[in-house]
Design a protein around this motif. Structure first.
Motif, PDB file in Angstrom:
ATOM      1  N   PRO A 163     -19.674 -47.544  56.473  1.00  0.00           N
ATOM      2  CA  PRO A 163     -20.713 -47.497  55.502  1.00  0.00           C
ATOM      3  C   PRO A 163     -20.474 -48.275  54.208  1.00  0.00           C
ATOM      4  CG  PRO A 163     -19.479 -45.236  55.431  1.00  0.00           C
ATOM      5  CD  PRO A 163     -18.991 -46.111  56.563  1.00  0.00           C
ATOM      6  N   MET A 182     -30.116 -39.071  43.363  1.00  0.00           N
ATOM      7  CA  MET A 182     -30.098 -37.826  43.997  1.00  0.00           C
ATOM      8  C   MET A 182     -28.882 -36.895  43.672  1.00  0.00           C
ATOM      9  SD  MET A 182     -32.081 -37.660  47.660  1.00  0.00           S
ATOM     10  CE  MET A 182     -31.135 -38.707  48.655  1.00  0.00           C
ATOM     11  N   ASN A 183     -27.931 -37.358  43.149  1.00  0.00           N
ATOM     12  CA  ASN A 183     -26.840 -36.698  42.741  1.00  0.00           C
ATOM     13  C   ASN A 183     -26.440 -37.146  41.166  1.00  0.00           C
ATOM     14  OD1 ASN A 183     -25.653 -35.643  45.449  1.00  0.00           O
ATOM     15  ND2 ASN A 183     -26.262 -37.519  45.960  1.00  0.00           N
ATOM     16  N   TYR A 188     -22.007 -44.013  43.749  1.00  0.00           N
ATOM     17  CA  TYR A 188     -21.187 -44.569  44.855  1.00  0.00           C
ATOM     18  C   TYR A 188     -20.405 -45.768  44.559  1.00  0.00           C
ATOM     19  CZ  TYR A 188     -25.092 -42.122  47.488  1.00  0.00           C
ATOM     20  OH  TYR A 188     -25.906 -41.432  48.106  1.00  0.00           O
TER      21      TYR A 188
ATOM     22  N   PRO B 227     -30.113 -43.427  53.377  1.00  0.00           N
ATOM     23  CA  PRO B 227     -30.076 -44.362  52.215  1.00  0.00           C
ATOM     24  C   PRO B 227     -29.935 -45.731  52.780  1.00  0.00           C
ATOM     25  CG  PRO B 227     -28.305 -42.558  51.938  1.00  0.00           C
ATOM     26  CD  PRO B 227     -29.056 -42.307  53.285  1.00  0.00           C
ATOM     27  N   GLU B 228     -28.737 -45.977  53.488  1.00  0.00           N
ATOM     28  CA  GLU B 228     -28.339 -47.141  54.240  1.00  0.00           C
ATOM     29  C   GLU B 228     -28.857 -47.058  55.629  1.00  0.00           C
ATOM     30  OE1 GLU B 228     -24.117 -47.944  54.588  1.00  0.00           O
ATOM     31  OE2 GLU B 228     -23.777 -46.484  53.121  1.00  0.00           O
ATOM     32  N   PHE B 576     -20.792 -43.167  60.495  1.00  0.00           N
ATOM     33  CA  PHE B 576     -20.459 -42.110  59.485  1.00  0.00           C
ATOM     34  C   PHE B 576     -21.684 -42.034  58.671  1.00  0.00           C
ATOM     35  CE2 PHE B 576     -16.496 -44.462  60.491  1.00  0.00           C
ATOM     36  CZ  PHE B 576     -15.651 -43.560  60.539  1.00  0.00           C
ATOM     37  N   LYS B 578     -25.105 -40.111  56.378  1.00  0.00           N
ATOM     38  CA  LYS B 578     -25.143 -39.212  55.148  1.00  0.00           C
ATOM     39  C   LYS B 578     -26.088 -38.246  55.412  1.00  0.00           C
ATOM     40  CE  LYS B 578     -23.457 -42.709  51.846  1.00  0.00           C
ATOM     41  NZ  LYS B 578     -23.012 -43.603  52.857  1.00  0.00           N
ATOM     42  N   ASN B 580     -28.947 -35.170  54.138  1.00  0.00           N
ATOM     43  CA  ASN B 580     -30.329 -35.335  53.610  1.00  0.00           C
ATOM     44  C   ASN B 580     -30.195 -35.360  52.161  1.00  0.00           C
ATOM     45  OD1 ASN B 580     -31.674 -35.410  55.731  1.00  0.00           O
ATOM     46  ND2 ASN B 580     -32.376 -33.270  55.806  1.00  0.00           N
ATOM     47  N   SER B 581     -29.065 -35.079  51.311  1.00  0.00           N
ATOM     48  CA  SER B 581     -29.044 -35.486  49.948  1.00  0.00           C
ATOM     49  C   SER B 581     -28.094 -36.845  49.465  1.00  0.00           C
ATOM     50  CB  SER B 581     -28.203 -34.280  49.316  1.00  0.00           C
ATOM     51  OG  SER B 581     -28.593 -32.946  49.758  1.00  0.00           O
ATOM     52  N   GLY B 582     -28.227 -37.479  50.722  1.00  0.00           N
ATOM     53  CA  GLY B 582     -27.623 -38.868  50.656  1.00  0.00           C
ATOM     54  C   GLY B 582     -25.967 -38.724  50.393  1.00  0.00           C
ATOM     55  N   ARG B 583     -25.519 -37.544  50.764  1.00  0.00           N
ATOM     56  CA  ARG B 583     -24.146 -37.298  50.651  1.00  0.00           C
ATOM     57  C   ARG B 583     -23.244 -37.516  52.175  1.00  0.00           C
ATOM     58  NH1 ARG B 583     -22.886 -35.508  45.944  1.00  0.00           N
ATOM     59  NH2 ARG B 583     -20.473 -35.356  46.669  1.00  0.00           N
ATOM     60  N   ASP B 584     -22.011 -38.314  51.828  1.00  0.00           N
ATOM     61  CA  ASP B 584     -21.054 -38.118  52.738  1.00  0.00           C
ATOM     62  C   ASP B 584     -20.251 -37.281  52.658  1.00  0.00           C
ATOM     63  OD1 ASP B 584     -18.744 -38.954  54.401  1.00  0.00           O
ATOM     64  OD2 ASP B 584     -19.183 -40.936  54.538  1.00  0.00           O
TER      65      ASP B 584
END
Lengths: 609, 609
Positions: A163, A182-183, A188, B227-228, B576, B578, B580-584
């Motif tokens: 990523p 979104m956070n 990032y 998101p990516e 890797f 993410k 649905n909240s764009g979190r890893d």
């Protein structure tokens, strides 16, 4: 399709055939009633001949430099052949043509020896990219990438994407960060390298990974650094250092063969970091030529396995050498005839602030065997002879001697060696010399914080024989001045650099794969448990579930391509580079953003007064 | 090297040879005094046999699931062969072994049918990646990438890297932005695609460009968006639409052949956007099965070339149809026997808010030729027969009819078609059906701003025959309600999508390459000259210097891989991903950053209360 052939394709065998070409007008030459046009595309150049019948149409539709045209006609044998050009035997007798798009006059000529300055060419990069010299660089870059992929494919490596939107863990270089809408309040980071992800892939069992991947570092840009750059990033599991060195010697030999048609069969020499510093004053030696350092005097605690020959220069009352920590001589072949002016210039050169020496001593080894020195009044000819012998100087050579503090003097000697080698024409861009540098120190001393930092990165394993030293000792440095005497200063890393012509083109290490050792390493770098957990909890966690021994390497793709292209400027090998302020002056980025974007990201500017 | 062979390599021919393997302990089975261990790596699984002599050592060094071990021994013929396993004929008679690393108990089993839930598997993605099912996905992804590169290489495409730190030009999706420390107050943006750069490369004469490249969009993530994400991004100069379609049909056929061993020789059908909407209610039709829409009633200004058959349903006093803008029927094969309960469920399904229909009419075509409908009291059997004929229904089929506003009804019909196809088992993951959708509208209507937006992007060329319409008309929409009657609504784009099994896998267009037309396009989208210059000045500038005709396409690499892997979930094909909240959630990113970083970047948080 707007063409049947490219501008580099037609040959005398095509004579009489009908063809349609499309491309850019390179030159227009009128001879009486006929007009010659050189039409250019990525593949080459072809001469078009517009005969008298087309004059009326040409007058109504005049052509100009860099116009895009489509021309149809018959392949004709040229009366005046051009042996320089693959298409030089033929021309196209044009029967009809169309102007596909016009061009205003370009701000510089689209030629190898363009009249455009750097700034202008960067602003109009899309025109600069049309020049053959730049196009060949990008084609070479493509060829290096393809050779790399093919070799690694044959060795069962998998290209796995990691990523780009990851977590900020600044250690060493600065991260670029990306606010998360979104956070809110969170960011990032763009990866400085896929280091931890490729290690996780090893934990996951993908034992041969690679990626040709963009990396990001927000550093003040020295000349020829880019905020975004490309790495050939590789990792292997179940390997030791020797396996990695072999695998990637194979890669580089393959690249030389495929891209440069060079069979690089000679052994790639290996030198320890300590030996490189001793012989070259530099951990990325240019080994295309000799002119090694002769260490007449040096600190024993830095090079504790070397023979002291300082008696050669001491006891004659020459304070400059007596007071110096380090005295280094280099014999430059065939330079005994240097004039007084040349010597003065060299002395001025080492006295520049960037080098910082106070002066320089010289000994001329004359062709007749006699010696002449700038310190004749201190040293007898016998003494000078002994020094000359130590430097392996021959008749006709010039010995230059630097003295001062260890670090500065060694660096200056290295710089002087490279500087004179350049002058003497020893740094030939089309001669290639590879080298492995091994056994780097694990730690580097950070003066401002009086603590250790990782020389390579915090995931590099110490040499197995040094692990106990690391575990047994407290990393705290009690006496800053004596940091070199701390046990940590002597710990060697399982790390290696590949050096080409005096440039580091790749570097890597065998990694730590044991949780406890990794924790010890983080602690040695001054990270407490909370910080370890916050930044690298996922990696420490992964090491609990069966992490295999592993190691890897990353090559600087931009640099590698530049060196293979015979250049030291990476910018010439990047399609759309940034300038030294990190700006893309063509698209004018970075730039301001809309108020709406600030609102959505829940951030605002906080500019210094 | 910690091994001489991989765990997938040894065969009966190796019997008697000495070998060393390294890998992960999959299972441990004790039979009396001997112990069997299945050792796993990326390449397969091999059975290890620990005989009685090793019991003491095994007791002192007990093995566990996911331990990493190295085992040396002799290849032995198995008495109890396993024909499921390529290595199933042999086992290793272990003579010595080393535990390279231990593992605590994994939070889920490392098996194809794991007991781990989604969240757990994402948190421990490094363990999830060990599962064969996931590994095969990533191997397929690698194979698709490699096949793509090989095909495009043979077609003389060059892989040219475009920058990641570019300029924010939000139009359509939101940009991720990156504050620039060296240019305080200014921001880079991460590319939503390399669109303008690949067009500049065409202007520069690199007539065949590609890249497999990460792109970024800061959108609220619907299920299965990231998101990516990765695109196969391509562009060609001197081409027309037909050339692009042919080139990339070639690519997809090559990928099928190389990756799936499928010879996709059948013609790839082409359908216009308008026809796709007419027949499927959808611009990315799943053409693996028929069940096309029968348009019993429709607005004439939307489908102006179609025959009106609304007399089939009118004049019987059935207000639902009479009052509807659009009435669409679909015949579902072999569904006449659906029970009352099944029909009620389907009716409930179309009445859900996501679909939003008020109800549904059905006609059962009984096996005996009789017809039975839910609107029997309005329609005679003769009338029903005429309707059934129009839908091409056969005996045994069930006709379902939806009515309402055009847009909603068409969408509902499309959804119903897919829903029932899924139920009926017509959407087979291992059956592949490709399709080109052509002639998209150039503009889409943006209700909130009462203006036009680009359906594809602002660089897409109108059909040559529509250029004059665009130039001659004012883009301003006087009557919002009648926007479909504005001349711009009927302008078609030189754009195309490749559709696989009901998913858009690629899309592209022939681009505008004339400065004036590009300016007209920007103006049509409501961009004044200042904004045009600020955002796209470099492109308009480049078009002044001989821009060639060009066009391209981009494939959604993640989606393509997922579909080829028989899945509709792209997350399973990303190493890797993410959530649905764009979190890893593995590395816990995004996260907070240090105060020092804020200071250096000269920004601060401005969080909503």
């Amino acid at each position: 399709m707007f063409r049947t052939h490219t501008c580099g394709e037609l040959r005398i065998e095509d004579k009489g055939n009908k063809t349609t070409l499309s491309g850019w007008v390179q030159t227009i030459r009128k001879f009486g009633s006929i007009t010659f046009v050189d039409l250019r595309d990525r593949y080459g150049m072809t001469q078009l001949l517009f005969s008298e019948e087309l004059n009326t149409i040409l007058e109504q539709n005049p052509l100009g430099r860099e116009f895009v045209i489509q021309a149809t006609g018959t392949v004709n044998e040229r009366s005046n052949k051009n042996p320089q050009l693959p298409t030089g035997d033929i021309e196209i007798l044009v029967t009809e043509f169309t102007i596909l798009n016009k061009s205003i006059t370009p701000p510089f000529t689209i030629q190898d020896d363009t009249d455009g300055g750097d700034d202008l060419r960067m602003k109009y990069r899309f025109l600069d990219l049309r020049r053959q010299a730049v196009r060949q660089n990008l084609e070479l870059r493509y060829a290096v990438g393809r050779a790399t992929r093919n070799y690694l494919h044959d060795q069962q490596f998998l290209d796995i994407e990691t990523p780009f939107l990851i977590k900020s863990t600044p250690e060493g270089a600065r991260d670029f960060v990306v606010p998360s809408r979104m956070n809110p309040g969170q960011f990032y980071a763009l990866p400085q390298s896929p280091q931890t992800f490729k290690q996780l892939l090893m934990v996951s069992g993908y034992d041969r990974y690679y990626q040709i991947v963009k990396c990001f570092r927000d550093e003040d840009l020295r000349a020829d650094r880019q905020p975004e750059f490309t790495q050939i990033d590789c990792e292997m599991a179940f390997v030791e250092q020797e396996d990695i060195l072999n695998m990637f010697e194979g890669l580089i030999r393959h690249i030389f063969r495929e891209v440069k048609k060079i069979d690089y069969t000679e052994k790639i020499e290996r030198i320890t970091w300590s030996e490189a510093m001793w012989q070259y004053g530099n951990d990325k030696p240019d080994a295309r030529f000799e002119m090694k350092l002769c260490n007449l005097k040096f600190p024993a605690h830095v090079f504790n396995d070397k023979k002291d020959i300082s008696h050669l220069i001491s006891n004659v009352g020459f304070n400059v050498f007596d007071d110096a920590e380090t005295v280094i001589a280099i014999a430059f072949p065939g330079c005994a005839e240097f004039t007084r002016k040349q010597l003065d210039e060299l002395t001025e050169w080492v006295k520049r602030p960037q080098i910082g020496m106070k002066g320089m001593v010289n000994i001329k080894c004359n062709a007749d065997g006699s010696l002449k020195s700038s310190v004749d009044k201190f040293y007898t000819e016998e003494k000078l002879k002994a020094i000359a012998e130590a430097t392996h100087a021959k008749a006709g050579d010039l010995i230059l001697i630097l003295a001062g503090n260890e670090e500065k003097t060694r660096k200056a000697a290295s710089e002087l060696r490279l500087h004179l080698a350049q002058q003497l024409g020893f740094r030939k861009p089309e001669e290639f010399k590879l080298l492995w540098v091994l056994d780097f120190p694990l730690f580097e001393y950070a003066e401002e914080d009086n603590r250790w930092v990782a020389r390579h990165h915090p995931f590099t394993s110490p040499k197995p024989s040094d692990i106990q030293t690391m575990i047994d000792n407290n990393p705290v440095i009690e006496h800053a001045a004596d940091y070199l005497k701390h046990p940590y200063a002597s710990i060697k890393a399982n790390a290696y650099d590949m050096v080409l012509n005096g440039h580091e083109i790749g570097g890597g290490s065998i990694r730590i794969y044991q949780k406890e050792l990794q924790q010890k390493m983080f602690a040695a770098l001054g990270m407490d448990e909370d910080e370890q957990k916050h930044k690298f909890g996922f990696l420490l966690g992964a090491f609990e579930y069966g992490a295999p021994p592993h190691g890897g390497i990353a090559f600087g793709f931009d640099r590698l391509c530049a060196l293979l292209g015979g250049s030291e400027t990476i910018r010439d090998f990047i399609a759309f580079p940034k300038n030294n302020s990190g700006r893309d002056i063509m698209i004018d980025a970075p730039s301001t953003i809309d108020e709406k974007q600030f609102t959505e990201l829940q951030i605002k500017l906080n500019l210094n007064e």
